[in-house]
Design a protein around this motif. Structure first.
Motif, PDB file in Angstrom:
ATOM      1  N   TYR A  74      52.753 -10.226   5.759  1.00  0.00           N
ATOM      2  CA  TYR A  74      51.454  -9.952   5.800  1.00  0.00           C
ATOM      3  C   TYR A  74      51.182  -8.596   4.976  1.00  0.00           C
ATOM      4  CZ  TYR A  74      46.538  -9.187   7.859  1.00  0.00           C
ATOM      5  OH  TYR A  74      45.554  -9.004   8.167  1.00  0.00           O
ATOM      6  N   ILE A 120      44.455  -5.605   5.662  1.00  0.00           N
ATOM      7  CA  ILE A 120      45.892  -5.796   5.293  1.00  0.00           C
ATOM      8  C   ILE A 120      46.102  -4.898   4.533  1.00  0.00           C
ATOM      9  CG2 ILE A 120      46.730  -7.574   3.375  1.00  0.00           C
ATOM     10  CD1 ILE A 120      44.674  -8.775   3.438  1.00  0.00           C
ATOM     11  N   GLN A 139      46.662  -9.492  12.340  1.00  0.00           N
ATOM     12  CA  GLN A 139      47.165 -10.354  11.957  1.00  0.00           C
ATOM     13  C   GLN A 139      47.177 -11.805  13.048  1.00  0.00           C
ATOM     14  OE1 GLN A 139      51.149  -8.462  12.231  1.00  0.00           O
ATOM     15  NE2 GLN A 139      51.561  -9.952  11.044  1.00  0.00           N
TER      16      GLN A 139
END
Length: 421
Positions: free
Chosen positions: A308, A292, A176
């Motif tokens: 996310y 991801i 992230q």
């Protein structure tokens, strides 16, 4: 018979157990090789691995396995051999009746799924997870017989390894942070080019300098094309490319070389693949690796600006590339596709057509030598891919992001948006 040695305590690391019992040493060894390959990124976190068997194991079988004893089959990449020694001292082989109880929860890997034994596997997990490892989509050439689980689905093994990784939250937080950095670097309102691997890219000029380009998978073999293109993001989603098969060795070498040659290239992949790729890639490249998280438990709309998370689909374009394009094109940009050729409905092909130099033929050559074939894509898989594309393209345009294809395509929603220049 002497009592089995005590297992490490629950605090010493994750404990694994393969279930059901193995019928012979060769089958057991095949599973260990797959474990050593796919768990390479988490091997230090595993305290013990238990193999149960229906035969009486030789006393030194565990040591023999860790020392690489026995000959690899022709289909397996010899690069697995240096990984086997990482498991020395952690392997335990027991007859089914002699398996000790775990001191805490453990992960049970169901290597040969059997609905009648699922409750048994859950009990053996002692409060931990039990996970099924499905067979890879291959079969013996010239017949329809199964491989009796000689080859495992790489995605299943990588997901099991991810579940065994106690650092999952740290991996996602690092990704992230890297994600936020590339958002600042690339900005928004961009003209985003998505480059597929269809043959049409060999007849099309590359995108103009300064555009944001996202490439995928086997593009790493097209070195001259990449030199001209100088891509920004490489998306890796095809788990077959990460398996222990001989034909994938060239891909992994080309991947490392591509990441070295383009020292600002960002590698985007499912979060579950990150520990594996960190073990594969040089450490100096780790800061450009972004994972991801994928979820099948709920529907997300693919807007990485909002959350996310992404939903897994059956293609790198729909799983990773289009959501990334949406992120960078929002606010006034557009998405332009090249080389997303699809295939005709009336063609019974084993695979999509690929651009020259993509080394897809290497897989076919390997199949011939190994006397195996990958199961062909069926019409349902193709239809699902086209439906996902149609849905995502519609969502992009609804968000004010124009979509067009610069190359001819058999995909309906892209064919209607095809125009040169």
């Amino acid at each position: 018979m002497s009592s089995p040695p005590a297992l490490p305590s629950a605090s010493d690391g994750m404990q694994l157990l393969f279930h059901p019992p193995f019928p012979d040493p060769d089958c057991l060894r095949r599973c260990f090789i797959e474990l050593a390959w796919h768990y390479r990124g988490v091997s230090t976190l595993i305290s013990s691995v238990i193999f149960t068997c229906d035969f009486q194991p030789d006393p030194g079988l565990a040591e023999t396995l860790a020392d690489g004893g026995g000959k690899l089959d022709a289909a397996t990449d010899p690069a697995v051999l240096p990984l086997l020694g990482r498991w020395r001292g952690k392997l335990h082989v027991y007859p089914q009746s002699a398996v000790p109880s775990p001191p805490g929860p453990r992960q049970v890997l169901i290597w040969k799924p059997d609905p009648d034994r699922l409750d048994e596997a859950k009990e053996l997990a002692n409060g931990g997870r039990s996970l099924e490892l499905g067979p890879a989509s291959v079969r013996p050439a010239g017949g329809n017989a199964s491989l009796d689980f000689a080859f495992f689905a790489t995605a299943d093994f990588l997901l099991a390894a991810w579940q065994a990784d106690t650092r999952r939250i740290q991996h996602i937080r690092r990704s992230q942070s890297r994600f936020e950095a590339i958002c600042r670097r690339f900005g928004q309102a961009r003209e985003v080019f998505l480059i597929g691997m269809g043959p049409s890219i060999d007849q099309t000029p590359p995108p103009p300098p300064g555009s944001l380009t996202i490439v995928c998978n086997n593009i790493v073999f097209k070195t001259s094309f990449l030199e001209t293109l100088s891509p920004d993001i490489l998306a890796i989603y095809d788990d077959d490319l990460l398996g222990a098969r001989c034909w994938t060795a060239g891909f992994r070498q080309a991947l490392v070389a591509t990441m070295t040659r383009f020292d600002r290239l960002i590698l985007v992949t499912p979060a579950a693949y990150v520990p594996f790729l960190e073990d594969l890639l040089p450490e100096v490249q780790h800061h450009r690796l972004l994972g991801i998280p994928l979820t099948v438990e709920r529907q997300v709309d693919g807007d990485l600006w909002q959350e996310y998370w992404l939903n897994p689909t059956n293609n790198v374009l729909t799983t990773l590339m289009l959501p990334l394009a949406r992120l960078f094109a929002r606010g006034g940009g557009q998405v332009i596709l090249m080389g997303c050729d699809g295939r005709r409905w009336d063609v019974e092909a084993l695979d999509w057509a690929h651009a020259a130099g993509s080394k897809n033929q290497d897989r076919r050559d390997w199949e011939q030598r190994a006397k195996l074939v990958f199961l062909p894509y069926d019409q349902r898989e193709v239809m699902l891919h086209y439906l996902w594309l149609d849905r995502q393209v519609a969502a992009l345009e609804q968000a004010g992001i124009p979509v067009r294809s610069l190359t001819p395509t058999h995909i309906p929603c892209l064919a209607s948006r095809f125009r040169h220049g």
